[in-house]
Write a protein that holds these residues in place. Structure first.
Motif, mmCIF file in Angstrom:
data_model
loop_
_atom_site.group_PDB
_atom_site.id
_atom_site.type_symbol
_atom_site.label_atom_id
_atom_site.label_comp_id
_atom_site.label_asym_id
_atom_site.label_seq_id
_atom_site.Cartn_x
_atom_site.Cartn_y
_atom_site.Cartn_z
ATOM 1 N N ILE A 327 94.079 -120.392 -58.556
ATOM 2 C CA ILE A 327 93.378 -120.886 -57.367
ATOM 3 C C ILE A 327 92.523 -122.102 -57.720
ATOM 4 N N TYR A 328 91.760 -121.994 -58.841
ATOM 5 C CA TYR A 328 90.877 -123.093 -59.207
ATOM 6 C C TYR A 328 91.628 -124.204 -59.922
ATOM 7 N N MET A 335 87.030 -128.321 -52.452
ATOM 8 C CA MET A 335 86.699 -127.017 -53.030
ATOM 9 C C MET A 335 85.265 -127.091 -53.537
ATOM 10 N N PRO A 336 84.330 -126.381 -52.841
ATOM 11 C CA PRO A 336 82.897 -126.508 -53.185
ATOM 12 C C PRO A 336 82.584 -126.078 -54.599
ATOM 13 N N GLU A 337 83.337 -125.135 -55.144
ATOM 14 C CA GLU A 337 83.004 -124.650 -56.482
ATOM 15 C C GLU A 337 83.259 -125.689 -57.570
ATOM 16 N N LEU A 338 84.080 -126.710 -57.248
ATOM 17 C CA LEU A 338 84.408 -127.684 -58.275
ATOM 18 C C LEU A 338 83.172 -128.508 -58.686
ATOM 19 N N ALA A 341 77.468 -126.311 -60.547
ATOM 20 C CA ALA A 341 77.194 -126.260 -61.978
ATOM 21 C C ALA A 341 77.554 -124.899 -62.564
ATOM 22 N N PHE A 342 77.431 -123.863 -61.753
ATOM 23 C CA PHE A 342 77.762 -122.515 -62.258
ATOM 24 C C PHE A 342 79.182 -122.075 -61.887
ATOM 25 N N GLY A 343 79.982 -123.025 -61.410
ATOM 26 C CA GLY A 343 81.346 -122.687 -60.985
ATOM 27 C C GLY A 343 82.194 -122.119 -62.117
ATOM 28 N N TYR A 344 82.157 -122.744 -63.283
ATOM 29 C CA TYR A 344 82.986 -122.281 -64.414
ATOM 30 C C TYR A 344 82.536 -120.916 -64.911
ATOM 31 N N PRO A 345 81.178 -120.744 -65.172
ATOM 32 C CA PRO A 345 80.762 -119.394 -65.594
ATOM 33 C C PRO A 345 81.091 -118.321 -64.555
ATOM 34 N N PHE A 346 80.957 -118.718 -63.249
ATOM 35 C CA PHE A 346 81.265 -117.751 -62.199
ATOM 36 C C PHE A 346 82.735 -117.328 -62.250
ATOM 37 N N ALA A 347 83.618 -118.296 -62.459
ATOM 38 C CA ALA A 347 85.050 -117.982 -62.522
ATOM 39 C C ALA A 347 85.357 -117.084 -63.711
ATOM 40 N N ILE A 348 84.720 -117.361 -64.848
ATOM 41 C CA ILE A 348 84.942 -116.529 -66.044
ATOM 42 C C ILE A 348 84.448 -115.110 -65.803
ATOM 43 N N LEU A 349 83.239 -115.014 -65.243
ATOM 44 C CA LEU A 349 82.697 -113.677 -64.971
ATOM 45 C C LEU A 349 83.540 -112.927 -63.947
ATOM 46 N N LEU A 350 84.055 -113.656 -62.931
ATOM 47 C CA LEU A 350 84.906 -113.013 -61.912
ATOM 48 C C LEU A 350 86.179 -112.458 -62.540
ATOM 49 N N MET A 351 86.797 -113.229 -63.410
ATOM 50 C CA MET A 351 88.016 -112.746 -64.073
ATOM 51 C C MET A 351 87.715 -111.547 -64.962
ATOM 52 N N ALA A 352 86.614 -111.612 -65.690
ATOM 53 C CA ALA A 352 86.249 -110.500 -66.569
ATOM 54 C C ALA A 352 85.945 -109.244 -65.762
#
Length: 368
Positions: A327-328, A335-338, A341-352
């Motif tokens: 998706i990302y 895409m607002p998350e792009l 600043a916390f978009g990448y950590p959020f994506a990592i935490l979401l996957m985990a």
């Protein structure tokens, strides 16, 4: 049956015109195995044709004719019926094979049907033959349907014992009965050996043993049909000892044959029961083997299902980060998350978080 009446009372008169010239030619066929005339236990002649046998027997009223036939023609049997006053029902039975063992009396003539048997070692099977016997005051006629029994041995045995043969057709009948019953002994031994082999094959797991059991069981049914009626037949003959003045030596002879028949009949009954039990055991063993195979297949299927569960669980767990990453990774500008600043950590935490949640779900269900 030992009392004789004048021949003219039951046979064609000697002055009666002989049969047409074409009739004796029937006796020249191979169906006439042997025809012999006996006096006082000794063979006096061996006529070449039935007509000669009839003529010589008329010339010697105190003689006895012993005629052996194998699969005779209808004309031959009717010729004998006319000469010896044989009952038409007995003649009809003698023409047709596959008769049950029996003993019937028509006046002074006995009609006996026997089922002989022999064991074929090469094929390991029992072969049955059929023998029809007409016994009169001064004649005995045998009609064979099949290879068994070999009556030449009986004839030779009787000719070597003139005193016994001098007792008349009854003595020959009892000798034939004895030969047929003695012929059952090798069959009993062969069947016993087959049953022993079958038992070994059953517990050895031979898949072809069921067919052999069925075939031998069918032969034992036939063997039982051959032996069981003989017991009643021989007891019927023994019951007529006093009435027909049977010689004491023949009485002892017949009792011995009856004992052998009873023993053989009991053995055959035992064989049938043994084969029934073996068939039951074989069916049980086959069922157990099939159950074991089904259980092995079920266990293999269960193990395969467990592996499929594990593979499916890990595939689902790995599918979660793939979905988020896909998706990302679409590179859309809106895409607002792009730009967050916390978009990448959020994506990592979401996957985990998704992977961990799925892991505990599958672990709780014993898929992992």
């Amino acid at each position: 049956m030992s009392d004789r009446r004048p021949r003219a009372a039951w046979r064609r008169h000697p002055d009666q015109p002989p049969e047409p010239a074409s009739a004796p030619s029937r006796a020249d066929r191979p169906s006439v195995v042997q025809a012999s005339l006996y006096r006082e236990g000794l063979r006096v002649s061996s006529p070449a044709t039935l007509a000669d046998t009839f003529r010589q027997l008329r010339e010697h009223p105190d003689g006895m004719a012993w005629i052996g036939l194998q699969r005779p023609t209808e004309a031959e049997l009717h010729s004998l019926a006319a000469e010896f006053d044989l009952h038409e029902l007995a003649v009809e039975d003698a023409l047709e094979a596959h008769q049950r063992p029996k003993l019937e009396r028509y006046g002074e003539t006995l009609f006996v049907v026997l089922r002989a048997a022999r064991y074929l070692d090469a094929q390991e099977e029992v072969e049955f033959g059929e023998l029809h016997i007409f016994v009169g005051p001064d004649f005995l006629i045998t009609v064979r349907h099949g290879a068994a029994p070999d009556l030449s041995t009986v004839r030779r045995r009787m000719e070597e014992n003139p005193d016994l043969l001098a007792l008349g057709p009854e003595a020959v009948l009892y000798a034939i009965l004895d030969a047929v019953v003695d012929g059952y002994a090798p069959v009993v031994a062969g069947v016993q050996n087959d049953i022993d082999e079958i038992e070994t094959e059953v517990f050895g797991g031979d898949p072809a043993v069921s067919r052999r059991i069925y075939e031998l069981s069918r032969e034992m049914v036939e063997f039982q049909r051959a032996t069981r009626p003989l017991v009643g037949m021989l007891h019927g003959l023994m019951a007529g000892f006093a009435k027909y003045g049977t010689d004491e030596e023949l009485q002892r002879y017949l009792r011995d044959v009856a004992d052998h028949v009873t023993h053989t009949s009991e053995r055959v009954d035992g064989f049938r029961q043994a084969l029934t039990d073996i068939l039951t055991v074989n069916a049980t063993l086959v069922t157990q083997q099939q159950n074991a195979e089904m259980r092995a297949l079920a266990e293999a299927g269960f193990e395969q299902n467990e592996e499929i569960k594990k593979i499916s669980s890990w595939a689902a767990i790995l599918f979660a980060p793939t979905l988020v990453g896909t998706i990302y990774g679409m590179n859309f500008d809106a895409m607002p998350e792009l730009d967050w600043a916390f978009g990448y950590p959020f994506a990592i935490l979401l996957m985990a978080a998704v992977c961990t949640s799925l892991y505990f779900v599958f672990k709780r269900r014993d898929w992992l």
